[in-house]
Enzyme design. Structure first.
Site, PDB file in Angstrom:
ATOM      1  N   ASP A  29     -16.159   3.856  23.525  1.00 55.97           N
ATOM      2  CA  ASP A  29     -15.910   4.703  22.742  1.00 55.97           C
ATOM      3  C   ASP A  29     -14.751   4.255  22.132  1.00 55.97           C
ATOM      4  O   ASP A  29     -13.825   3.625  22.644  1.00 55.97           O
ATOM      5  CB  ASP A  29     -15.454   6.104  23.346  1.00 55.97           C
ATOM      6  CG  ASP A  29     -15.724   7.265  22.311  1.00 55.97           C
ATOM      7  OD1 ASP A  29     -16.221   6.946  21.155  1.00 55.97           O
ATOM      8  OD2 ASP A  29     -15.151   8.292  22.706  1.00 55.97           O
ATOM      9  N   HIS A  78     -17.679  -1.067  14.570  1.00 58.69           N
ATOM     10  CA  HIS A  78     -18.803  -1.211  15.388  1.00 58.69           C
ATOM     11  C   HIS A  78     -19.218  -2.683  15.707  1.00 58.69           C
ATOM     12  O   HIS A  78     -19.758  -3.083  16.643  1.00 58.69           O
ATOM     13  CB  HIS A  78     -20.119  -0.351  14.590  1.00 58.69           C
ATOM     14  CG  HIS A  78     -19.887   0.909  14.656  1.00 58.69           C
ATOM     15  ND1 HIS A  78     -19.552   1.853  15.781  1.00 58.69           N
ATOM     16  CD2 HIS A  78     -20.048   1.936  13.746  1.00 58.69           C
ATOM     17  CE1 HIS A  78     -19.567   3.010  15.624  1.00 58.69           C
ATOM     18  NE2 HIS A  78     -19.815   3.157  14.342  1.00 58.69           N
ATOM     19  N   LEU A 137     -27.179 -11.078  36.137  1.00 62.63           N
ATOM     20  CA  LEU A 137     -26.881  -9.850  35.658  1.00 62.63           C
ATOM     21  C   LEU A 137     -28.071  -8.986  35.265  1.00 62.63           C
ATOM     22  O   LEU A 137     -28.891  -9.780  34.183  1.00 62.63           O
ATOM     23  CB  LEU A 137     -25.719  -9.965  34.885  1.00 62.63           C
ATOM     24  CG  LEU A 137     -24.934  -8.606  34.665  1.00 62.63           C
ATOM     25  CD1 LEU A 137     -24.371  -7.924  35.363  1.00 62.63           C
ATOM     26  CD2 LEU A 137     -24.242  -8.675  32.902  1.00 62.63           C
TER      27      LEU A 137
HETATM   28  C1  FPP Z   1     -18.566   4.811  19.737  1.00 56.85           C
HETATM   29  O1  FPP Z   1     -17.448   4.650  18.946  1.00 56.85           O
HETATM   30  C2  FPP Z   1     -19.429   3.920  19.800  1.00 56.85           C
HETATM   31  C3  FPP Z   1     -20.901   4.081  19.561  1.00 56.85           C
HETATM   32  C4  FPP Z   1     -21.347   4.845  18.583  1.00 56.85           C
HETATM   33  C5  FPP Z   1     -21.777   3.411  20.598  1.00 56.85           C
HETATM   34  C6  FPP Z   1     -21.263   1.966  20.938  1.00 56.85           C
HETATM   35  C7  FPP Z   1     -21.709   0.999  19.943  1.00 56.85           C
HETATM   36  C8  FPP Z   1     -21.438  -0.110  19.922  1.00 56.85           C
HETATM   37  C9  FPP Z   1     -20.390  -0.708  20.918  1.00 56.85           C
HETATM   38  C10 FPP Z   1     -21.482  -1.111  18.763  1.00 56.85           C
HETATM   39  C11 FPP Z   1     -23.081  -1.716  18.747  1.00 56.85           C
HETATM   40  C12 FPP Z   1     -23.500  -2.020  20.185  1.00 56.85           C
HETATM   41  C13 FPP Z   1     -24.384  -2.993  20.463  1.00 56.85           C
HETATM   42  C14 FPP Z   1     -24.781  -3.314  21.630  1.00 56.85           C
HETATM   43  C15 FPP Z   1     -24.906  -3.993  19.309  1.00 56.85           C
HETATM   44  P1  FPP Z   1     -17.196   5.786  17.809  1.00 56.85           P
HETATM   45  O2  FPP Z   1     -17.876   5.672  16.744  1.00 56.85           O
HETATM   46  O3  FPP Z   1     -17.766   7.054  18.650  1.00 56.85           O
HETATM   47  O4  FPP Z   1     -15.829   5.895  17.746  1.00 56.85           O
HETATM   48  P2  FPP Z   1     -14.567   7.074  17.495  1.00 56.85           P
HETATM   49  O5  FPP Z   1     -14.948   8.032  18.628  1.00 56.85           O
HETATM   50  O6  FPP Z   1     -13.392   6.462  17.181  1.00 56.85           O
HETATM   51  O7  FPP Z   1     -15.210   7.627  16.179  1.00 56.85           O
END
Ligand code: FPP
Length: 225
Positions: free
Chosen positions: A12, A29, A124
Site C-alpha cells: 500500500d 504504481h 520460490l
Molecule cells: C496500493 O497503492 C497498491 C495497489 C493498488 C496494489 C499494488 C500494485 C502495485 C505494487 C503495482 C503493480 C504491481 C505489479 C505486480 C505489476 P495505493 O494506490 O492504494 O496507494 P495509496 O493508498 O497511497 O493511494
C-alpha cells in the site's frame, strides 16, 4: 527459531508516494512494480522462504477511477511479459490467486502463459493476488465442494481455496492497520507487521529486519509454551 516460509504483503502507498513527490499516481504504481521485482528476487535467494504472496489487485480495486484501473491492467501485463525471463532465471514459479475471469482475454492469456512456462520451477512460488478478495475466495471454494455428500471438513475447504498454504508473516506497508480482505483463512495464525513506509520506498533491508524480528517471536498456535 521461526521460519518465515510463507510471507504475504499488502503493498500500500503507491498513490501517496507519487502525490508527495508531485507525480501522477501511475508513477507510484510503476515504481511499485519495480519494488515487486526486487523483493521477489530477494525472497528467491532466501532458502527459508518458500512462498511470497503479493496483493496486486483486489476485488474492491475496480471502484477506482476507470483510467487508474486501465493503467494497472496495462502495468500488470507489461510486468508479467517482461518478468518471464527473470522467473526462469531465478527458478521462480509464478501463480495467480483470485478470480482472473474478470480480466481481458489478453491479460488472462498472459497470466496462463507465465503460469505454464514457470510450472516446472521449484524455487520460490510468487503468487500475485489478482482480482482477489478473501471472502470471494472462500465463497468460490464452498461452491466448488458444496455437492459432496458428506460434511465439509477443514481440510476439504482449505484444499478448495486458491491459496492452500497458511501464511506465517503478513506485512502491510503504507501505515494502515487492517487486512483489507486479504488471506483471511490462511492468516489464522499469521504474525502481522505494519510499517509506515510507502510501498515504493520499501527495501530489502526493511524486509530483512522484519524477518529477523519475526524469527524471535514465540508462536504457540493456541497451545502452551
Ligand atoms: C496500493 O497503492 C497498491 C495497489 C493498488 C496494489 C499494488 C500494485 C502495485 C505494487 C503495482 C503493480 C504491481 C505489479 C505486480 C505489476 P495505493 O494506490 O492504494 O496507494 P495509496 O493508498 O497511497 O493511494
Amino acid at each position: 527459531m521461526n521460519k518465515a516460509r510463507h510471507i504475504a504483503i499488502i503493498m500500500d502507498g503507491n498513490g501517496r508516494w507519487a502525490e508527495l513527490k508531485g507525480k501522477k499516481r501511475a508513477e507510484g504504481h510503476e515504481v511499485g512494480a519495480k519494488i515487486v521485482r526486487e523483493i521477489t528476487e530477494f525472497c528467491s535467494k532466501n532458502d527459508d522462504i518458500e512462498s511470497l504472496t503479493l496483493y496486486a489487485f483486489s476485488t474492491e480495486n475496480w471502484k477506482r477511477p476507470r483510467l487508474e484501473v486501465e493503467y494497472l491492467m496495462k502495468l500488470l501485463k507489461k510486468y508479467l511479459d517482461s518478468e518471464l525471463e527473470n522467473y526462469l532465471q531465478h527458478n521462480i514459479r509464478f501463480e495467480a490467486i483470485g478470480d482472473i475471469r474478470a480480466f481481458s482475454k489478453s491479460l488472462q492469456q498472459t497470466i496462463k502463459n507465465v503460469q505454464e512456462k514457470t510450472a516446472h520451477c521449484d524455487g520460490l512460488v510468487q503468487s500475485l493476488a489478482l482480482n482477489y478478495g478473501a471472502q470471494d475466495e472462500i465463497i468460490r471454494a464452498v461452491n466448488r465442494i458444496k455437492n459432496y455428500e458428506n460434511d465439509i471438513t477443514e481440510a476439504m475447504l482449505k484444499n478448495a481455496l486458491d491459496c492452500k498454504h497458511d501464511v506465517d508473516l503478513i506485512i502491510r506497508t503504507g501505515g494502515d492497520h487492517r487486512l483489507s480482505n486479504f488471506l483471511l483463512w490462511q492468516a489464522a495464525y499469521a504474525e502481522l507487521f505494519f510499517t509506515d513506509t510507502l510501498w515504493p520506498d520499501f527495501t530489502t533491508n526493511e524486509l530483512e529486519k522484519i524477518i529477523k524480528d519475526f524469527t524471535k517471536i514465540e508462536r504457540r498456535f493456541g497451545g502452551l509454551k
